[in-house]
Design a protein around this motif. Structure first.
Motif, short mmCIF file in Angstrom:
data_model
loop_
_atom_site.label_atom_id
_atom_site.label_comp_id
_atom_site.label_asym_id
_atom_site.label_seq_id
_atom_site.Cartn_x
_atom_site.Cartn_y
_atom_site.Cartn_z
N TYR A 167 33.38 41.07 117.37
CA TYR A 167 34.38 41.54 116.40
C TYR A 167 35.61 40.63 116.41
CZ TYR A 167 32.12 45.78 114.69
OH TYR A 167 31.29 46.66 114.03
N MET A 209 43.94 46.96 111.55
CA MET A 209 42.56 46.52 111.61
C MET A 209 41.86 47.29 112.72
SD MET A 209 40.65 44.31 110.03
CE MET A 209 41.53 42.89 109.45
N ASP A 210 40.80 47.97 112.34
CA ASP A 210 40.05 48.76 113.32
C ASP A 210 38.83 47.96 113.79
OD1 ASP A 210 39.84 51.89 114.16
OD2 ASP A 210 37.88 50.94 114.08
N LEU A 265 41.85 35.93 97.53
CA LEU A 265 41.43 36.80 98.63
C LEU A 265 40.87 38.08 98.03
CD1 LEU A 265 41.31 37.88 101.56
CD2 LEU A 265 43.75 38.45 101.36
N PRO A 285 34.73 44.96 111.50
CA PRO A 285 36.17 45.20 111.55
C PRO A 285 36.69 45.49 110.15
CG PRO A 285 35.57 43.12 112.65
CD PRO A 285 34.37 43.57 111.88
N PHE A 286 37.50 46.52 110.03
CA PHE A 286 38.02 46.88 108.71
C PHE A 286 39.45 47.38 108.85
CE2 PHE A 286 36.11 50.68 110.50
CZ PHE A 286 37.06 51.66 110.25
N SER A 306 50.78 38.52 100.47
CA SER A 306 51.58 37.44 101.05
C SER A 306 50.71 36.33 101.63
CB SER A 306 52.51 37.99 102.14
OG SER A 306 51.75 38.34 103.28
N LEU A 307 49.40 36.58 101.71
CA LEU A 307 48.50 35.61 102.33
C LEU A 307 47.68 34.82 101.32
CD1 LEU A 307 47.17 37.99 105.14
CD2 LEU A 307 48.91 36.21 105.37
N THR A 308 47.93 35.02 100.02
CA THR A 308 47.07 34.38 99.03
C THR A 308 47.83 34.15 97.72
OG1 THR A 308 44.92 34.58 97.93
CG2 THR A 308 46.21 36.60 98.12
N HIS A 339 29.58 41.27 104.14
CA HIS A 339 29.99 40.52 105.32
C HIS A 339 28.83 39.81 106.03
CE1 HIS A 339 32.53 39.25 108.53
NE2 HIS A 339 31.54 39.58 109.34
N TYR A 340 27.80 40.59 106.35
CA TYR A 340 26.71 40.04 107.17
C TYR A 340 25.56 39.46 106.34
CZ TYR A 340 28.81 42.92 110.93
OH TYR A 340 29.65 43.50 111.84
N SER A 350 37.51 34.39 100.88
CA SER A 350 37.55 35.33 102.01
C SER A 350 37.61 36.76 101.50
CB SER A 350 38.78 35.11 102.87
OG SER A 350 38.76 33.85 103.45
N HIS A 351 37.13 37.67 102.32
CA HIS A 351 37.25 39.08 101.95
C HIS A 351 37.59 39.94 103.16
CE1 HIS A 351 33.12 39.00 103.42
NE2 HIS A 351 33.33 40.26 103.74
N LEU A 352 38.14 41.11 102.86
CA LEU A 352 38.56 42.06 103.88
C LEU A 352 38.21 43.45 103.39
CD1 LEU A 352 40.10 41.22 106.42
CD2 LEU A 352 42.19 41.97 105.31
N LYS A 394 52.32 27.52 106.75
CA LYS A 394 52.31 28.99 106.80
C LYS A 394 51.82 29.51 108.15
CE LYS A 394 50.89 31.49 103.19
NZ LYS A 394 50.12 31.91 101.97
N LYS A 402 44.34 29.75 95.82
CA LYS A 402 43.58 30.54 96.79
C LYS A 402 43.40 31.99 96.34
CE LYS A 402 44.33 30.11 101.32
NZ LYS A 402 45.03 29.90 102.63
N MET A 407 48.51 41.73 102.24
CA MET A 407 47.43 40.88 101.73
C MET A 407 47.96 39.88 100.72
SD MET A 407 44.40 42.66 102.68
CE MET A 407 45.15 42.21 104.24
#
Lengths: 354, 354
Positions: A142, A115-116, B26, B113-114, B152-154, B64-65, B98-100, A24, B24, B150
């Motif tokens: 970032y 993505m910002d 996401l 980044p978002f 398509s990636l998981t 995230h952090y 993973s997360h977004l 992929k 997988k 999203m």
């Protein structure tokens, strides 16, 4: 793999091409801006002076929608030659490769979800520092976050860029980091004199060997951001930097902050690797022990002058065209003849069917 | 699958749980805002009135952090009970999911980044329309784009949300679309009287049966955006809506714009499905023929009152906690006892080790 020519670490390149066949890919498209592009004669990446700033977001919109929202037509040179995004779009679509736009300092936001990164555009390096050191740190940090996220979602992260004027800042960064670079250009009579003047006046401001300081003074926001992406992404999956000169500058800066060479390659078009005025392949070899993969998109045989022009030194590369074509050929098994056919169909859709 | 209780389309739920074991996931975290949350007494999702607007970005930063940037501590109720994001963080991390973060109308941008959608926050539905019809269209369109990318990636896209005051707008949308909803709340003595008053005055403004118009008048930006995501994502991969009442409202609106029920489930905590003041499972069954999956996070047995509180009706759900726990248990095979152990460790790190 007759479609490709390999340079640098050839063994690694061959095993990469072999191993990715049923894998992929994800294309990340980093858009940015440097005011350096506003210097007259430095870039052809836009129909006129005022539209250059719309080129990065418009390229992103075209990749996504098949048309632009920020401007009427797709980005082109003043005399109507289309954006290399046309090659990228054809490549990604034919191989069903997903893409995501990342705004790393574009002056204009694209009209699509992106993505910002909270980054701002770079200043004109002929007159002032491009960024502050802390903006460079932010870009790297970032970039690392985004690179890790994206890489965890795919087997190979392709990274392309759109930053008008970016070959000049790339040249400055390469020289400042000690590489004897001769860079390519979107213009066939590469305005080398002008670039060298700008670069030399920028280099005079350098007062520290620290790579962050160098990029802050003479670089652009894309370089530290993509280097950050490469740094983290290459520890998670394969990464292909898709581009010519500008990705060489990314590679040079990334070699200072660290990345995994074993998972990294650089992919570009034969219009870059065959460019006698530049020294792309030897430059990459000097910077890092990675493969450089070159593809001939076959546009020399096009019936359309607008496509043939790529093979005559116009644009040559950009919007990650080379890496996208390579990835799509790996995935689909298509060759240059098939790619030319699809590209002409897309050109036809854009320019002759209206 | 002794960890889970199934409702609705149980067969589909069982085959989903079975088929996802080595797949997988996401996690997409949608942050938003409705001024409805500024009505006194409507939410506990923030330490005080002024900090509520920071809760969505702070939840994103914490995920995230591991700590927040927009505020000093992680989001909590006025009396110090932590955000359900603590459960989400523990779940995602233990399973390397993973997360977004996606900003769909948060008043404050998160410091990471978002994904940007160009959306703005919703108005207070007790006094005015939440959005315009064209804002709803934009939300659905952009949701569709993001959902398709999203997915398509998981193999399974989990969608969680953070929008303080969102159970009230959810109640209004559910009622306006004809469902007899009794919703849960982040407050144990659910301020039902107050919510009903707000909802009733909002419903009076409705003058069209069109679902876009209904959501524009009495909804919030998260609902059409996540419905758009579900609509496209469910045609590409599995989707789990992670949440209670608010995801029921998403489901209700999505059933008007269309989505693939066969790839969709809703995942939540037993604190929602056991809530006698609400009717979550029968509501979901009424809206769509999909499985509702419920997990008991086991927090009743915690030594920490701050965690035990979740089992006593505080927060119950949010930040996609339930769906994240379900996904992490599917992936790791962990049970509630193990999950409690990890959650206490995270609680410990946050509150007792400083």
């Amino acid at each position: 793999m007759e479609n490709f020519e390999l340079f640098g670490n050839i063994d690694q390149g061959q095993s990469f091409l072999e191993s990715m066949k049923s894998k992929k890919f994800l294309f990340s498209f980093v858009i940015s801006y440097t005011e350096t592009c506003e210097i007259p004669g430095i870039t052809f990446a836009g129909a006129d002076k005022d539209s250059i700033q719309y080129t990065p977001p418009a390229d992103a919109e075209y990749l996504h929608y098949g048309y632009c929202k920020s401007i009427d037509k797709i980005p082109m040179t003043p005399d109507g030659k289309p954006t290399p995004g046309l090659l990228t779009k054809t490549a990604l679509e034919s191989a069903s490769i997903s893409h995501l736009t990342i705004n790393a300092g574009s002056k204009i936001s694209p009209q699509l979800p992106f993505m910002d990164t909270g980054m701002t555009f770079g200043k004109n390096i002929s007159t002032e520092d491009a960024m502050t050191d802390s903006q460079v740190s932010h870009a790297v940090d970032y970039g690392r976050i985004v690179g890790r996220s994206m890489a965890s979602l795919t087997d190979c992260l392709i990274i392309g860029e759109s930053i008008p004027g970016g070959t000049t800042t790339a040249l400055a960064v390469l020289k400042a980091l000690g590489f004897d670079a001769k860079v390519s250009s979107s213009i066939p009579n590469n305005p080398i004199e002008l670039k060298n003047q700008i670069v030399n006046s920028a280099l005079e401001r350098i007062d520290s060997e620290h790579p962050y300081s160098i990029v802050a003074k003479v670089g652009d926001p894309m370089i530290p951001f993509v280097a950050g992406m490469l740094s983290s992404a290459s520890s998670v999956s394969n990464v292909m930097l898709a581009g010519g000169t500008q990705m060489a500058a990314v590679l040079a800066f990334a070699s200072k902050i660290g990345f995994n060479e074993e998972n990294t390659s650089i992919g570009t078009t034969s219009y870059i690797t065959d460019d006698k005025t530049a020294n792309f392949t030897s430059l990459v070899k000097e910077i890092a022990d990675i493969p450089a993969i070159s593809v001939n998109p076959g546009l020399k045989n096009s019936q359309y002058p607008g496509l043939k022009a790529f093979s005559e030194g116009f644009a040559k590369e950009g919007v990650g065209a080379g890496g996208s074509i390579i990835s799509s050929m790996i995935k689909t098994g298509n060759n240059s003849t098939k790619f030319l056919e699809m590209t002409e169909k897309e050109y036809d859709r854009l320019f002759t069917s209206q």
